[in-house]
Scaffold this motif. Sequence first.
Motif, PDB file in Angstrom:
ATOM      1  N   GLY A  87       0.783  -1.223   0.000  1.00 27.58           N
ATOM      2  CA  GLY A  87       0.000   0.000   0.000  1.00 27.58           C
ATOM      3  C   GLY A  87       0.813   1.270   0.000  1.00 27.58           C
ATOM      4  O   GLY A  87       0.264   2.359  -0.140  1.00 27.58           O
ATOM      5  N   ASN A  88       2.152   1.169   0.199  1.00 26.41           N
ATOM      6  CA  ASN A  88       2.979   2.378   0.171  1.00 26.41           C
ATOM      7  C   ASN A  88       3.386   2.749  -1.245  1.00 26.41           C
ATOM      8  O   ASN A  88       4.156   3.681  -1.459  1.00 26.41           O
ATOM      9  CB  ASN A  88       4.218   2.202   1.046  1.00 26.41           C
ATOM     10  CG  ASN A  88       5.046   0.998   0.645  1.00 26.41           C
ATOM     11  OD1 ASN A  88       4.650   0.224  -0.232  1.00 26.41           O
ATOM     12  ND2 ASN A  88       6.190   0.829   1.273  1.00 26.41           N
ATOM     13  N   ALA A  89       2.884   2.001  -2.224  1.00 30.58           N
ATOM     14  CA  ALA A  89       3.093   2.321  -3.629  1.00 30.58           C
ATOM     15  C   ALA A  89       1.742   2.240  -4.319  1.00 30.58           C
ATOM     16  O   ALA A  89       0.824   1.593  -3.815  1.00 30.58           O
ATOM     17  CB  ALA A  89       4.080   1.332  -4.261  1.00 30.58           C
ATOM     18  N   PRO A  90       1.548   2.920  -5.455  1.00 31.49           N
ATOM     19  CA  PRO A  90       0.256   2.833  -6.149  1.00 31.49           C
ATOM     20  C   PRO A  90      -0.128   1.382  -6.408  1.00 31.49           C
ATOM     21  O   PRO A  90       0.658   0.593  -6.914  1.00 31.49           O
ATOM     22  CB  PRO A  90       0.511   3.602  -7.443  1.00 31.49           C
ATOM     23  CG  PRO A  90       1.596   4.559  -7.098  1.00 31.49           C
ATOM     24  CD  PRO A  90       2.487   3.820  -6.136  1.00 31.49           C
ATOM     25  N   THR A  91      -1.330   1.030  -6.020  1.00 36.53           N
ATOM     26  CA  THR A  91      -1.817  -0.330  -6.179  1.00 36.53           C
ATOM     27  C   THR A  91      -3.324  -0.266  -6.315  1.00 36.53           C
ATOM     28  O   THR A  91      -3.894   0.813  -6.521  1.00 36.53           O
ATOM     29  CB  THR A  91      -1.387  -1.197  -4.983  1.00 36.53           C
ATOM     30  OG1 THR A  91      -1.751  -2.547  -5.221  1.00 36.53           O
ATOM     31  CG2 THR A  91      -2.005  -0.709  -3.687  1.00 36.53           C
ATOM     32  N   ARG A  92      -3.985  -1.398  -6.214  1.00 33.98           N
ATOM     33  CA  ARG A  92      -5.436  -1.420  -6.349  1.00 33.98           C
ATOM     34  C   ARG A  92      -6.071  -2.034  -5.101  1.00 33.98           C
ATOM     35  O   ARG A  92      -5.489  -2.898  -4.455  1.00 33.98           O
ATOM     36  CB  ARG A  92      -5.848  -2.229  -7.582  1.00 33.98           C
ATOM     37  CG  ARG A  92      -5.365  -1.651  -8.904  1.00 33.98           C
ATOM     38  CD  ARG A  92      -5.954  -2.421 -10.069  1.00 33.98           C
ATOM     39  NE  ARG A  92      -5.725  -3.859  -9.938  1.00 33.98           N
ATOM     40  CZ  ARG A  92      -6.346  -4.782 -10.680  1.00 33.98           C
ATOM     41  NH1 ARG A  92      -7.254  -4.421 -11.566  1.00 33.98           N
ATOM     42  NH2 ARG A  92      -6.083  -6.067 -10.519  1.00 33.98           N
ATOM     43  N   ALA A  93      -7.269  -1.560  -4.788  1.00 31.03           N
ATOM     44  CA  ALA A  93      -8.036  -2.066  -3.651  1.00 31.03           C
ATOM     45  C   ALA A  93      -9.381  -2.556  -4.143  1.00 31.03           C
ATOM     46  O   ALA A  93     -10.000  -1.938  -5.022  1.00 31.03           O
ATOM     47  CB  ALA A  93      -8.235  -0.968  -2.620  1.00 31.03           C
ATOM     48  N   ARG A  94      -9.835  -3.676  -3.575  1.00 33.51           N
ATOM     49  CA  ARG A  94     -11.177  -4.198  -3.863  1.00 33.51           C
ATOM     50  C   ARG A  94     -11.908  -4.397  -2.546  1.00 33.51           C
ATOM     51  O   ARG A  94     -11.384  -4.998  -1.612  1.00 33.51           O
ATOM     52  CB  ARG A  94     -11.094  -5.510  -4.639  1.00 33.51           C
ATOM     53  CG  ARG A  94     -10.368  -5.397  -5.974  1.00 33.51           C
ATOM     54  CD  ARG A  94     -10.497  -6.679  -6.774  1.00 33.51           C
ATOM     55  NE  ARG A  94     -11.869  -6.858  -7.239  1.00 33.51           N
ATOM     56  CZ  ARG A  94     -12.309  -8.002  -7.775  1.00 33.51           C
ATOM     57  NH1 ARG A  94     -11.514  -9.056  -7.842  1.00 33.51           N
ATOM     58  NH2 ARG A  94     -13.558  -8.094  -8.196  1.00 33.51           N
ATOM     59  N   GLU A  95     -13.118  -3.883  -2.488  1.00 35.75           N
ATOM     60  CA  GLU A  95     -13.896  -3.979  -1.258  1.00 35.75           C
ATOM     61  C   GLU A  95     -14.547  -5.352  -1.140  1.00 35.75           C
ATOM     62  O   GLU A  95     -15.081  -5.896  -2.115  1.00 35.75           O
ATOM     63  CB  GLU A  95     -14.971  -2.908  -1.230  1.00 35.75           C
ATOM     64  CG  GLU A  95     -15.783  -2.919   0.065  1.00 35.75           C
ATOM     65  CD  GLU A  95     -16.810  -1.819   0.139  1.00 35.75           C
ATOM     66  OE1 GLU A  95     -17.534  -1.772   1.155  1.00 35.75           O
ATOM     67  OE2 GLU A  95     -16.901  -1.012  -0.815  1.00 35.75           O
ATOM     68  N   ILE A  96     -14.499  -5.918   0.085  1.00 35.82           N
ATOM     69  CA  ILE A  96     -15.256  -7.133   0.393  1.00 35.82           C
ATOM     70  C   ILE A  96     -16.666  -6.696   0.774  1.00 35.82           C
ATOM     71  O   ILE A  96     -16.863  -5.989   1.767  1.00 35.82           O
ATOM     72  CB  ILE A  96     -14.609  -7.917   1.548  1.00 35.82           C
ATOM     73  CG1 ILE A  96     -13.191  -8.354   1.171  1.00 35.82           C
ATOM     74  CG2 ILE A  96     -15.456  -9.128   1.907  1.00 35.82           C
ATOM     75  CD1 ILE A  96     -12.469  -9.067   2.284  1.00 35.82           C
ATOM     76  N   LEU A  97     -17.624  -7.075  -0.028  1.00 35.94           N
ATOM     77  CA  LEU A  97     -19.003  -6.641   0.176  1.00 35.94           C
ATOM     78  C   LEU A  97     -19.708  -7.575   1.169  1.00 35.94           C
ATOM     79  O   LEU A  97     -19.659  -8.791   1.027  1.00 35.94           O
ATOM     80  CB  LEU A  97     -19.754  -6.630  -1.156  1.00 35.94           C
ATOM     81  CG  LEU A  97     -19.124  -5.742  -2.245  1.00 35.94           C
ATOM     82  CD1 LEU A  97     -19.906  -5.855  -3.540  1.00 35.94           C
ATOM     83  CD2 LEU A  97     -19.041  -4.291  -1.787  1.00 35.94           C
ATOM     84  N   TYR A  98     -20.353  -6.970   2.142  1.00 38.62           N
ATOM     85  CA  TYR A  98     -21.015  -7.739   3.198  1.00 38.62           C
ATOM     86  C   TYR A  98     -22.091  -8.659   2.636  1.00 38.62           C
ATOM     87  O   TYR A  98     -22.866  -8.300   1.745  1.00 38.62           O
ATOM     88  CB  TYR A  98     -21.630  -6.788   4.218  1.00 38.62           C
ATOM     89  CG  TYR A  98     -22.613  -7.458   5.158  1.00 38.62           C
ATOM     90  CD1 TYR A  98     -22.152  -8.109   6.298  1.00 38.62           C
ATOM     91  CD2 TYR A  98     -23.984  -7.459   4.893  1.00 38.62           C
ATOM     92  CE1 TYR A  98     -23.046  -8.739   7.161  1.00 38.62           C
ATOM     93  CE2 TYR A  98     -24.881  -8.083   5.753  1.00 38.62           C
ATOM     94  CZ  TYR A  98     -24.406  -8.720   6.880  1.00 38.62           C
ATOM     95  OH  TYR A  98     -25.282  -9.345   7.728  1.00 38.62           O
ATOM     96  N   ASP A  99     -22.142  -9.855   3.192  1.00 36.99           N
ATOM     97  CA  ASP A  99     -23.225 -10.803   2.915  1.00 36.99           C
ATOM     98  C   ASP A  99     -23.433 -11.597   4.197  1.00 36.99           C
ATOM     99  O   ASP A  99     -22.471 -12.081   4.798  1.00 36.99           O
ATOM    100  CB  ASP A  99     -22.837 -11.735   1.758  1.00 36.99           C
ATOM    101  CG  ASP A  99     -24.028 -12.524   1.235  1.00 36.99           C
ATOM    102  OD1 ASP A  99     -24.781 -13.085   2.071  1.00 36.99           O
ATOM    103  OD2 ASP A  99     -24.201 -12.600   0.007  1.00 36.99           O
ATOM    104  N   ASP A 100     -24.680 -11.737   4.630  1.00 35.87           N
ATOM    105  CA  ASP A 100     -24.905 -12.436   5.906  1.00 35.87           C
ATOM    106  C   ASP A 100     -24.528 -13.903   5.833  1.00 35.87           C
ATOM    107  O   ASP A 100     -24.360 -14.572   6.852  1.00 35.87           O
ATOM    108  CB  ASP A 100     -26.345 -12.267   6.388  1.00 35.87           C
ATOM    109  CG  ASP A 100     -27.381 -12.948   5.504  1.00 35.87           C
ATOM    110  OD1 ASP A 100     -27.000 -13.515   4.456  1.00 35.87           O
ATOM    111  OD2 ASP A 100     -28.565 -12.904   5.868  1.00 35.87           O
ATOM    112  N   ARG A 101     -24.342 -14.437   4.602  1.00 38.65           N
ATOM    113  CA  ARG A 101     -23.943 -15.831   4.471  1.00 38.65           C
ATOM    114  C   ARG A 101     -22.481 -16.060   4.869  1.00 38.65           C
ATOM    115  O   ARG A 101     -22.058 -17.203   5.001  1.00 38.65           O
ATOM    116  CB  ARG A 101     -24.187 -16.301   3.038  1.00 38.65           C
ATOM    117  CG  ARG A 101     -25.671 -16.454   2.709  1.00 38.65           C
ATOM    118  CD  ARG A 101     -25.908 -16.764   1.251  1.00 38.65           C
ATOM    119  NE  ARG A 101     -25.570 -15.627   0.396  1.00 38.65           N
ATOM    120  CZ  ARG A 101     -25.754 -15.611  -0.923  1.00 38.65           C
ATOM    121  NH1 ARG A 101     -26.244 -16.686  -1.534  1.00 38.65           N
ATOM    122  NH2 ARG A 101     -25.444 -14.542  -1.627  1.00 38.65           N
TER     123      ARG A 101
END
Length: 538
Positions: free
Chosen positions: A119-133
Amino acid sequence: MPNRRRFLTSATAAAALAALGIPPQAMAAGRIRMGAPAAFSFDALVARARDMAKTPYNPRNKVPRDILGQIDYEAHGKIKFNTAYAPFANGPGQFPLTFFHLGKFFLVPVRMHILDGPGNAPTRAREILYDDRYFDMPADSPAHKLPAGSGFAGFRFQESRLADQQKKDWRRNDWIAFLGASYFRAIGDQYQYGLSARGIAIDAAIADKKEEFPDFTHFFFEPSAPDSDTVVAYALLEGPSVTGAYRFTMRRAEGVTMEIDKSLFLRRDVERLGLAPATSMYWFSEAVKGAGVDWRPEVHDSDGLAIWSGNGEHVWRPLNNPPHTMASAFAGSSLHGFGLLQRDRDFDHYQDGVMYQRRPSLWVEPLEDWGEGTVQLIEIKTDDEIHDNIVAMWVPKAKAVAGSSYRLRYRLYWQKDEPFPTPLARCVATRLGNGGQPGQPRPPNVRKFMVEFKGAPLEKLPFGARPEAVLSASRGNFSYIFTEPVPDGVAGHWRAQFDLAVDGDEPVDMRLFLRDKGEALTETWLFQYHPFKTSPVY
């Protein structure tokens, strides 16, 4: 062609999930939901926090409060994250990641993201989307009523997936937990949770002013190298008065060490800005305890505040459960460090299966000069062990006004003992009793103090030598001052005894150390005594 397009999309998603260590069974079920990739860097996160501070606070909590209110303590306890969905369960790195569910006491949704590189260099992030399962919960749990994408309450890093699973199964054991506002905690080398740290403290114990509790609203997790004992997480913090960006570099060794790099930006004036705060619980100890208040001899997560000041002095301040909220300040320019410690490690002094004797100490080490300011200690009256009533923090001398910014780097040590112990003898006990002499009427305004020290400098005293008690107080008069070896046969175990006579109920601040031939033998004992005419009742 549409079927082939769906296949390629699924294959791409599967490859991305595999790279993040999402278990195959979760991928096979097709139930891990992740958002689209977005650019990320720590510098960009700092800039985001800076820009947010220029706009009014607008909490973005859209989760139905009426449903969260139904997830009370009992219902929340029945909701467990299913480790089959844990990121990093198959690597990279050795520490799987699991999540806490929202509930009545954890109302603010926290968005979790996985990075595809450092994360101290340009990179990509993907969100973990909530699911009750992702959670195991009863069929009738009110959590099922929450809308998709509601979010998580916090996270944990589990113990190593590479460790001997018969001794320490990662599915049942964790070593770091972030949950609620900006609170987080870690186990020490005794494998026990205890006190907490916070990202920031805003206006703690200010009369006629409600304390503010900013929230970590986003976390970003770096994949770790396969053999690394370290995990890295980034956080975005927001509250009515402040925004901030944090980098946590957390190492799991014998205990836990965290290096924190944070940037803070004030939206509005803050009367007491607490940086690097620690929060603990102290109900009673051997020092002061009301008759019959509890069956246990002592109940506390920490028993004292230790300070290594810029002039080299080591200070020990036993904690109090005061009659009303108290705030104490200790000069701290060019500070070497401070911490809330649990020094008493004898089970017989607690007699409790929750293992207070194994609670970690927490030491704060500045990694640069923080300038002028004070270490401040907040002590709040409590009548139970369920309340965190102790706060220790660094407060800058300069006024914290809207538009101000702060960059701070420091290291936290979660372990049995402080990492930089004094070579002097340390205070090991503080005891109070009725003053005066046996067989004589005991005056109601006189208290007897017995302060014990133990350590190498006292072991080296020549036979027959008796150290001098160097004693002072903000008010009152001393009598019957003397020192003696504690009659337990332990070399270097001494105590100072004295009576303090004082009128009125205003607190008395005392200072004591032992010396011989002008040379200090012990650290400095500080104590705030709250006079009382009869036995205290907490």
